[in-house]
Design a protein around this motif. Sequence first.
Motif, PDB file in Angstrom:
ATOM      1  N   SER A   1     -12.764 -11.120 -19.928  1.00 50.40           N
ATOM      2  CA  SER A   1     -13.076 -10.629 -18.578  1.00 50.40           C
ATOM      3  C   SER A   1     -13.480 -11.748 -17.620  1.00 50.40           C
ATOM      4  N   TYR A   2     -13.545 -12.990 -18.109  1.00 53.50           N
ATOM      5  CA  TYR A   2     -13.937 -14.103 -17.244  1.00 53.50           C
ATOM      6  C   TYR A   2     -12.934 -14.266 -16.109  1.00 53.50           C
TER       7      TYR A   2
ATOM      8  N   VAL B   1     -15.201 -12.776 -23.021  1.00 52.31           N
ATOM      9  CA  VAL B   1     -14.455 -13.919 -22.496  1.00 52.31           C
ATOM     10  C   VAL B   1     -13.177 -13.466 -21.797  1.00 52.31           C
TER      11      VAL B   1
ATOM     12  N   ILE C   1      -9.706 -18.373 -22.202  1.00 47.84           N
ATOM     13  CA  ILE C   1      -9.729 -17.032 -21.603  1.00 47.84           C
ATOM     14  C   ILE C   1      -8.423 -16.295 -21.901  1.00 47.84           C
TER      15      ILE C   1
ATOM     16  N   ASP D   1     -14.803 -17.303 -10.907  1.00 47.76           N
ATOM     17  CA  ASP D   1     -16.192 -17.774 -10.801  1.00 47.76           C
ATOM     18  C   ASP D   1     -16.696 -18.290 -12.145  1.00 47.76           C
ATOM     19  N   ASP D   2     -16.286 -17.634 -13.223  1.00 47.23           N
ATOM     20  CA  ASP D   2     -16.693 -18.091 -14.552  1.00 47.23           C
ATOM     21  C   ASP D   2     -16.045 -19.428 -14.883  1.00 47.23           C
TER      22      ASP D   2
ATOM     23  N   ALA E   1     -21.681 -20.843 -23.768  1.00 50.02           N
ATOM     24  CA  ALA E   1     -20.766 -20.761 -22.629  1.00 50.02           C
ATOM     25  C   ALA E   1     -19.736 -19.654 -22.792  1.00 50.02           C
ATOM     26  N   PHE E   2     -19.321 -19.405 -24.032  1.00 43.36           N
ATOM     27  CA  PHE E   2     -18.272 -18.426 -24.294  1.00 43.36           C
ATOM     28  C   PHE E   2     -18.806 -17.183 -25.002  1.00 43.36           C
TER      29      PHE E   2
ATOM     30  N   ASP F   1     -20.468 -27.015 -16.486  1.00 45.66           N
ATOM     31  CA  ASP F   1     -21.332 -27.001 -17.673  1.00 45.66           C
ATOM     32  C   ASP F   1     -21.148 -28.297 -18.461  1.00 45.66           C
TER      33      ASP F   1
ATOM     34  N   GLU G   1     -15.224 -21.748 -12.779  1.00 48.57           N
ATOM     35  CA  GLU G   1     -15.949 -22.777 -12.032  1.00 48.57           C
ATOM     36  C   GLU G   1     -17.313 -23.048 -12.655  1.00 48.57           C
ATOM     37  N   ARG G   2     -17.960 -21.996 -13.135  1.00 51.76           N
ATOM     38  CA  ARG G   2     -19.247 -22.179 -13.828  1.00 51.76           C
ATOM     39  C   ARG G   2     -19.077 -23.060 -15.055  1.00 51.76           C
ATOM     40  N   LEU G   3     -18.042 -22.802 -15.818  1.00 49.62           N
ATOM     41  CA  LEU G   3     -17.800 -23.583 -17.026  1.00 49.62           C
ATOM     42  C   LEU G   3     -17.419 -25.021 -16.696  1.00 49.62           C
TER      43      LEU G   3
END
Length: 205
Positions: free
Chosen positions: A94-95, A92, A120, A98-99, A83-84, A106, A101-103
């Motif tokens: 640059s997350y 990380v 982050i 959207d990242d 994930a990271f 997960d 929310e993706r995480l």
Amino acid sequence: MWCVAWSGRPSVAERAALIIGPDGMARCGWADGSDDYRAYHDSEWGVPVRGERALYERITLEAFQSGLAWITILRKRPAFRAAFADFDAEVVASYGPDDVERLMQDAGIVRNRRKIDAAITNAQAVLRLRESGGLDEFVWSHAPAAHQRPGTLAEVPAQTPESVALAKALKKAGFAHVGPTTMYAAMQACGLVDDHFVGCFRGTS
């Protein structure tokens, strides 16, 4: 963690300081909780950790562990690494939203928005530290000059002056979720201190 500071190990307040395993080796009592704990104790916990990526990973995992059993983090560690971006701070850092929310979707990791945001934020802080020696030098500059291994449960602190100083310095550098108790757990795990009990075969001092 050890009560609080021992990084999520099993409820050691009710455990002996040392246990003798089936192999006849004396270990810290918390290592008797499961095969995962035993393997972690024998191969990783207290071994000096050097390098930006490795230290960023440990600081991140200790923050995610807060309030949870360490076994949860151990078993989710492969998913955390995926994930990271294997804890590549440049990636990380640059997350974006959207990242996040993706995480949050997960199920392989701990889905806590504040802790994800902190990971982050901390990656961005890691990059800034490169201008002044880097995370490795920063963390290890807070290792105590001398440290005595504990002989009893009562001798294990929740935090120390060095962990308080490290937490304060990290916060000043822009890190989040790095309190003095969490940082003492990181210092134990990363080998800045050797808190294997006296008599444990993994102790080095």
